[in-house]
Design an enzyme around this catalytic site. Structure first.
Site, PDB file in Angstrom:
ATOM      1  N   TYR A   1       0.795  -1.230   0.000  1.00 14.03           N
ATOM      2  CA  TYR A   1       0.000   0.000   0.000  1.00 14.03           C
ATOM      3  C   TYR A   1       0.829   1.284   0.000  1.00 14.03           C
ATOM      4  CZ  TYR A   1      -3.831  -3.210   0.982  1.00 14.03           C
ATOM      5  OH  TYR A   1      -4.746  -4.228   0.899  1.00 14.03           O
TER       6      TYR A   1
ATOM      7  N   HIS B   1      -8.382   1.927  -5.900  1.00 10.54           N
ATOM      8  CA  HIS B   1      -7.637   0.965  -5.079  1.00 10.54           C
ATOM      9  C   HIS B   1      -6.155   1.249  -5.227  1.00 10.54           C
ATOM     10  CE1 HIS B   1     -11.217  -1.265  -4.170  1.00 10.54           C
ATOM     11  NE2 HIS B   1     -11.548  -1.161  -5.445  1.00 10.54           N
TER      12      HIS B   1
HETATM   13  C1  DQA Z   1      -7.739  -1.906  -1.237  1.00 20.15           C
HETATM   14  C2  DQA Z   1      -7.793  -3.352  -1.741  1.00 20.15           C
HETATM   15  C3  DQA Z   1      -8.720  -4.186  -0.889  1.00 20.15           C
HETATM   16  O1  DQA Z   1      -8.761  -5.538  -1.367  1.00 20.15           O
HETATM   17  C4  DQA Z   1      -8.244  -4.199   0.551  1.00 20.15           C
HETATM   18  O2  DQA Z   1      -9.156  -4.923   1.366  1.00 20.15           O
HETATM   19  C5  DQA Z   1      -8.012  -2.836   1.083  1.00 20.15           C
HETATM   20  C6  DQA Z   1      -7.354  -1.849   0.241  1.00 20.15           C
HETATM   21  C7  DQA Z   1      -6.694  -1.059  -2.003  1.00 20.15           C
HETATM   22  O3  DQA Z   1      -6.760   0.155  -1.893  1.00 20.15           O
HETATM   23  O4  DQA Z   1      -5.823  -1.608  -2.679  1.00 20.15           O
HETATM   24  O5  DQA Z   1      -8.261  -2.557   2.254  1.00 20.15           O
HETATM   25  O6  DQA Z   1      -9.014  -1.306  -1.422  1.00 20.15           O
END
Ligand code: DQA
Length: 154
Positions: free
Chosen positions: A22, A105
């Site tokens: 992330y 995402h």
């Molecule tokens: C997310 C991807 C999702 O699968 C995960 O549960 C998240 C973050 C992303 O920003 O990549 O919490 O939304």
């Protein structure tokens, strides 16, 4: 133009949470960068205002979507986090309110576990940005502002 940024569960941990997936930017960093871009995209006639929210609770996110129906909000930038893959309630609220949104995402969900490949909001989104990290939010903001300008009469 009034845009609401909605961040789902665990996104409050950004910067510390699995940074290899992330990134190292915190949620505050992302919201600050969005605020800077919003002022760059603003004109005296068309200011771009942002309100940013994060919640770990599905019902709280539903409440925020519903509130936007009557408070002058024009569009959402939405990262539903894990609720992307599970929340019928969030999908129903977005349909009920009917405002355009861009689904963001940080990670490339398609390069991850199979359960992340399904989004319950993808087909009702104006667009989706996946896998570009924090930059995805900035691209979403530009896209919504351009979309509104293109929709203006004349
Ligand atoms: C997310 C991807 C999702 O699968 C995960 O549960 C998240 C973050 C992303 O920003 O990549 O919490 O939304």
């Amino acid at each position: 133009m009034q845009i609401v940024v909605l961040q789902g569960p665990n996104l409050n941990l950004l910067g510390r949470r699995e940074p290899e997936i992330y990134g190292r930017e915190t949620l505050d960093d992302i919201h600050r960068a969005l605020a800077t871009l919003a002022s760059e995209l603003s004109t005296p006639d068309e200011p771009v205002t942002l309100r940013c929210h994060q919640s770990n609770h599905e019902g709280a996110l539903v409440d925020l979507v519903q509130a936007a129906a009557s408070d002058g909000t024009d569009a959402f930038i939405l990262n539903p986090g894990g609720y992307t893959h599970t929340s019928v309630a969030l999908r129903d609220a977005l349909i009920a309110v009917g405002l355009p949104f861009v689904e963001v995402h940080l990670s490339n969900v398609y390069a991850r576990e199979a359960f992340r490949h399904r989004s319950l909001v993808a087909d009702i989104a104006a667009g989706r940005i996946v896998g570009l990290g924090a930059q995805g939010y900035l691209l979403a903001l530009r896209a919504l502002v351009n979309r509104a300008a293109e929709a203006e009469p004349g």
